[in-house]
Motif scaffolding. Structure first.
Motif, PDB file in Angstrom:
ATOM      1  N   PHE A 168      10.062  46.000  64.106  1.00  0.00           N
ATOM      2  CA  PHE A 168       9.096  44.930  63.850  1.00  0.00           C
ATOM      3  C   PHE A 168       8.672  44.902  62.382  1.00  0.00           C
ATOM      4  O   PHE A 168       8.657  43.853  61.741  1.00  0.00           O
ATOM      5  CB  PHE A 168       7.873  45.121  64.742  1.00  0.00           C
ATOM      6  N   GLY A 169       8.326  46.066  61.836  1.00  0.00           N
ATOM      7  CA  GLY A 169       7.834  46.141  60.460  1.00  0.00           C
ATOM      8  C   GLY A 169       8.856  45.673  59.451  1.00  0.00           C
ATOM      9  O   GLY A 169       8.538  44.892  58.542  1.00  0.00           O
ATOM     10  N   ASN A 170      10.093  46.117  59.598  1.00  0.00           N
ATOM     11  CA  ASN A 170      11.120  45.760  58.615  1.00  0.00           C
ATOM     12  C   ASN A 170      11.507  44.288  58.690  1.00  0.00           C
ATOM     13  O   ASN A 170      11.651  43.629  57.650  1.00  0.00           O
ATOM     14  CB  ASN A 170      12.365  46.632  58.825  1.00  0.00           C
ATOM     15  N   ILE A 171      11.673  43.763  59.896  1.00  0.00           N
ATOM     16  CA  ILE A 171      12.082  42.365  60.044  1.00  0.00           C
ATOM     17  C   ILE A 171      10.949  41.425  59.631  1.00  0.00           C
ATOM     18  O   ILE A 171      11.162  40.446  58.904  1.00  0.00           O
ATOM     19  CB  ILE A 171      12.524  42.070  61.488  1.00  0.00           C
ATOM     20  N   LEU A 172       9.721  41.722  60.075  1.00  0.00           N
ATOM     21  CA  LEU A 172       8.592  40.857  59.728  1.00  0.00           C
ATOM     22  C   LEU A 172       8.307  40.905  58.226  1.00  0.00           C
ATOM     23  O   LEU A 172       8.021  39.872  57.609  1.00  0.00           O
ATOM     24  CB  LEU A 172       7.349  41.277  60.509  1.00  0.00           C
ATOM     25  N   ALA A 173       8.388  42.102  57.638  1.00  0.00           N
ATOM     26  CA  ALA A 173       8.143  42.228  56.198  1.00  0.00           C
ATOM     27  C   ALA A 173       9.128  41.385  55.403  1.00  0.00           C
ATOM     28  O   ALA A 173       8.746  40.703  54.437  1.00  0.00           O
ATOM     29  CB  ALA A 173       8.230  43.689  55.779  1.00  0.00           C
ATOM     30  N   GLY A 174      10.385  41.411  55.812  1.00  0.00           N
ATOM     31  CA  GLY A 174      11.389  40.601  55.125  1.00  0.00           C
ATOM     32  C   GLY A 174      11.098  39.120  55.233  1.00  0.00           C
ATOM     33  O   GLY A 174      11.228  38.367  54.253  1.00  0.00           O
ATOM     34  N   SER A 175      10.673  38.687  56.427  1.00  0.00           N
ATOM     35  CA  SER A 175      10.350  37.268  56.635  1.00  0.00           C
ATOM     36  C   SER A 175       9.166  36.844  55.773  1.00  0.00           C
ATOM     37  O   SER A 175       9.171  35.763  55.174  1.00  0.00           O
ATOM     38  CB  SER A 175      10.044  37.010  58.110  1.00  0.00           C
ATOM     39  N   ILE A 176       8.131  37.704  55.718  1.00  0.00           N
ATOM     40  CA  ILE A 176       6.933  37.369  54.948  1.00  0.00           C
ATOM     41  C   ILE A 176       7.232  37.315  53.456  1.00  0.00           C
ATOM     42  O   ILE A 176       6.804  36.380  52.757  1.00  0.00           O
ATOM     43  CB  ILE A 176       5.819  38.399  55.228  1.00  0.00           C
ATOM     44  N   ILE A 177       7.962  38.293  52.957  1.00  0.00           N
ATOM     45  CA  ILE A 177       8.285  38.316  51.523  1.00  0.00           C
ATOM     46  C   ILE A 177       9.108  37.095  51.130  1.00  0.00           C
ATOM     47  O   ILE A 177       8.846  36.447  50.108  1.00  0.00           O
ATOM     48  CB  ILE A 177       9.034  39.617  51.167  1.00  0.00           C
ATOM     49  N   THR A 178      10.093  36.762  51.937  1.00  0.00           N
ATOM     50  CA  THR A 178      10.922  35.585  51.646  1.00  0.00           C
ATOM     51  C   THR A 178      10.077  34.316  51.674  1.00  0.00           C
ATOM     52  O   THR A 178      10.223  33.435  50.808  1.00  0.00           O
ATOM     53  CB  THR A 178      12.065  35.479  52.670  1.00  0.00           C
ATOM     54  N   MET A 179       9.174  34.199  52.651  1.00  0.00           N
ATOM     55  CA  MET A 179       8.305  33.023  52.754  1.00  0.00           C
ATOM     56  C   MET A 179       7.394  32.912  51.532  1.00  0.00           C
ATOM     57  O   MET A 179       7.187  31.820  50.989  1.00  0.00           O
ATOM     58  CB  MET A 179       7.463  33.102  54.021  1.00  0.00           C
ATOM     59  N   LEU A 180       6.860  34.051  51.084  1.00  0.00           N
ATOM     60  CA  LEU A 180       5.978  34.043  49.917  1.00  0.00           C
ATOM     61  C   LEU A 180       6.726  33.600  48.660  1.00  0.00           C
ATOM     62  O   LEU A 180       6.174  32.883  47.816  1.00  0.00           O
ATOM     63  CB  LEU A 180       5.372  35.430  49.709  1.00  0.00           C
ATOM     64  N   VAL A 181       7.958  34.041  48.525  1.00  0.00           N
ATOM     65  CA  VAL A 181       8.759  33.636  47.361  1.00  0.00           C
ATOM     66  C   VAL A 181       8.977  32.130  47.367  1.00  0.00           C
ATOM     67  O   VAL A 181       8.824  31.455  46.338  1.00  0.00           O
ATOM     68  CB  VAL A 181      10.110  34.384  47.347  1.00  0.00           C
ATOM     69  N   TYR A 182       9.325  31.568  48.527  1.00  0.00           N
ATOM     70  CA  TYR A 182       9.545  30.123  48.607  1.00  0.00           C
ATOM     71  C   TYR A 182       8.238  29.361  48.365  1.00  0.00           C
ATOM     72  O   TYR A 182       8.250  28.272  47.759  1.00  0.00           O
ATOM     73  CB  TYR A 182      10.131  29.753  49.969  1.00  0.00           C
ATOM     74  N   THR A 183       7.112  29.904  48.839  1.00  0.00           N
ATOM     75  CA  THR A 183       5.816  29.267  48.587  1.00  0.00           C
ATOM     76  C   THR A 183       5.499  29.249  47.098  1.00  0.00           C
ATOM     77  O   THR A 183       5.005  28.253  46.556  1.00  0.00           O
ATOM     78  CB  THR A 183       4.697  30.008  49.348  1.00  0.00           C
ATOM     79  N   LEU A 184       5.774  30.370  46.422  1.00  0.00           N
ATOM     80  CA  LEU A 184       5.548  30.459  44.984  1.00  0.00           C
ATOM     81  C   LEU A 184       6.447  29.489  44.223  1.00  0.00           C
ATOM     82  O   LEU A 184       6.000  28.823  43.277  1.00  0.00           O
ATOM     83  CB  LEU A 184       5.797  31.887  44.505  1.00  0.00           C
ATOM     84  N   ILE A 185       7.693  29.391  44.641  1.00  0.00           N
ATOM     85  CA  ILE A 185       8.625  28.465  43.993  1.00  0.00           C
ATOM     86  C   ILE A 185       8.114  27.037  44.122  1.00  0.00           C
ATOM     87  O   ILE A 185       8.129  26.258  43.155  1.00  0.00           O
ATOM     88  CB  ILE A 185      10.032  28.597  44.621  1.00  0.00           C
ATOM     89  N   LYS A 186       7.632  26.668  45.311  1.00  0.00           N
ATOM     90  CA  LYS A 186       7.121  25.316  45.534  1.00  0.00           C
ATOM     91  C   LYS A 186       5.884  25.044  44.696  1.00  0.00           C
ATOM     92  O   LYS A 186       5.707  23.943  44.152  1.00  0.00           O
ATOM     93  CB  LYS A 186       6.809  25.136  47.015  1.00  0.00           C
ATOM     94  N   ALA A 187       5.017  26.075  44.554  1.00  0.00           N
ATOM     95  CA  ALA A 187       3.773  25.902  43.798  1.00  0.00           C
ATOM     96  C   ALA A 187       4.030  25.756  42.300  1.00  0.00           C
ATOM     97  O   ALA A 187       3.239  25.115  41.591  1.00  0.00           O
ATOM     98  CB  ALA A 187       2.840  27.080  44.052  1.00  0.00           C
ATOM     99  N   LEU A 188       5.108  26.333  41.814  1.00  0.00           N
ATOM    100  CA  LEU A 188       5.401  26.324  40.378  1.00  0.00           C
ATOM    101  C   LEU A 188       6.402  25.247  39.973  1.00  0.00           C
ATOM    102  O   LEU A 188       6.907  25.269  38.854  1.00  0.00           O
ATOM    103  CB  LEU A 188       5.934  27.699  39.945  1.00  0.00           C
ATOM    104  N   MET A 189       6.712  24.352  40.891  1.00  0.00           N
ATOM    105  CA  MET A 189       7.657  23.274  40.547  1.00  0.00           C
ATOM    106  C   MET A 189       7.118  22.461  39.374  1.00  0.00           C
ATOM    107  O   MET A 189       5.904  22.251  39.274  1.00  0.00           O
ATOM    108  CB  MET A 189       7.879  22.384  41.766  1.00  0.00           C
TER     109      MET A 189
END
Length: 234
Positions: A168-189
């Protein structure tokens, strides 16, 4: 179009909510069931004198992968457990990789992981009792000294918890980190588009490498503990 996070089924005043992760797992069940049925018929008609190809070749390689994970632990009992472990290993790999197409990984749901881990644990305990009887199994918990019984019980209970939280920890952590990166990319467009250059590497690690490794660890530990009860000692 908004993504479906959960499916709600209303029956009178009762509402059943099925999370996307569970829906994905149910879809995978249908896909793999269809694959196994078709593959079984293809294998029955396969000419042994000819080289395997297509779905037969894929099935053989999938079998080799499963044997690589469990054969060293289950030894002479491997054949008996191939259907169960083989199905779950292949489905878990697929569920861990499905984040690559934007769907929620079933293994990011702690309830799902706990169910799978408890199933493995119950199978291990059931075989332990079947091997020597309930009294013998309870006696094992008192060895080498009765005073260590609480620690032995904690050790037995730690397996399903460890399997659940590690996955759970490894899979969820990967999903959250990837989501945060995409959120940051969208915010900095529009400058955030430069961040897309690193996202393939994130997916390679969190979705592919980590997903495959966590599957390997989960079923290696499960088959090792099961092997202690069902395989003959060398």
């Amino acid at each position: 179009m908004p993504s479906i996070s959960a499916l709600e089924i209303h029956v009178g005043s009762f509402t059943l909510e099925i999370q996307q992760s569970i829906l994905v797992w149910l879809i995978l069940c249908v896909v793999f069931a269809t694959f196994f049925i078709v593959a079984g018929k293809k294998i029955e008609r396969q000419d042994p004198s000819k080289a395997s190809k297509g779905i037969v070749y894929i099935s053989e390689e999938a079998l080799n992968l499963v044997l690589f994970v469990i054969k060293g632990n289950l030894r002479e009992t491997t054949k008996k457990y191939i259907p169960l472990f083989g199905t779950l290993i292949l489905m878990m790999i697929a569920s861990n990789l499905i984040g690559l197409i934007g769907l929620q990984n079933p293994t990011s749901n702690v309830s799902f992981n706990a169910t799978l881990a408890i199933t493995m644990w119950l199978m291990i305990q059931g075989n332990a009792i079947k091997k020597g009887g309930l009294i013998a199994r309870l006696k094992e918990l008192t060895e080498p000294m009765v005073i260590l019984t609480p620690l032995n019980i904690i050790g037995e209970m730690a397996l399903p918890i460890s399997l659940t939280m590690r996955l759970f920890g490894n899979i969820l952590a990967g999903s959250i980190i990837t989501m945060l990166v995409y959120t940051l990319i969208k915010a900095l467009m529009p400058w955030g588009v430069l961040g897309l250059s690193v996202t393939p590497f994130l997916h390679m690690y969190f979705d592919i490498f980590s997903g495959v490794i966590q599957t390997y660890i989960f079923f290696t530990l499960a088959s090792f503990n099961l092997g202690q009860q069902v395989a003959e000692e060398e």
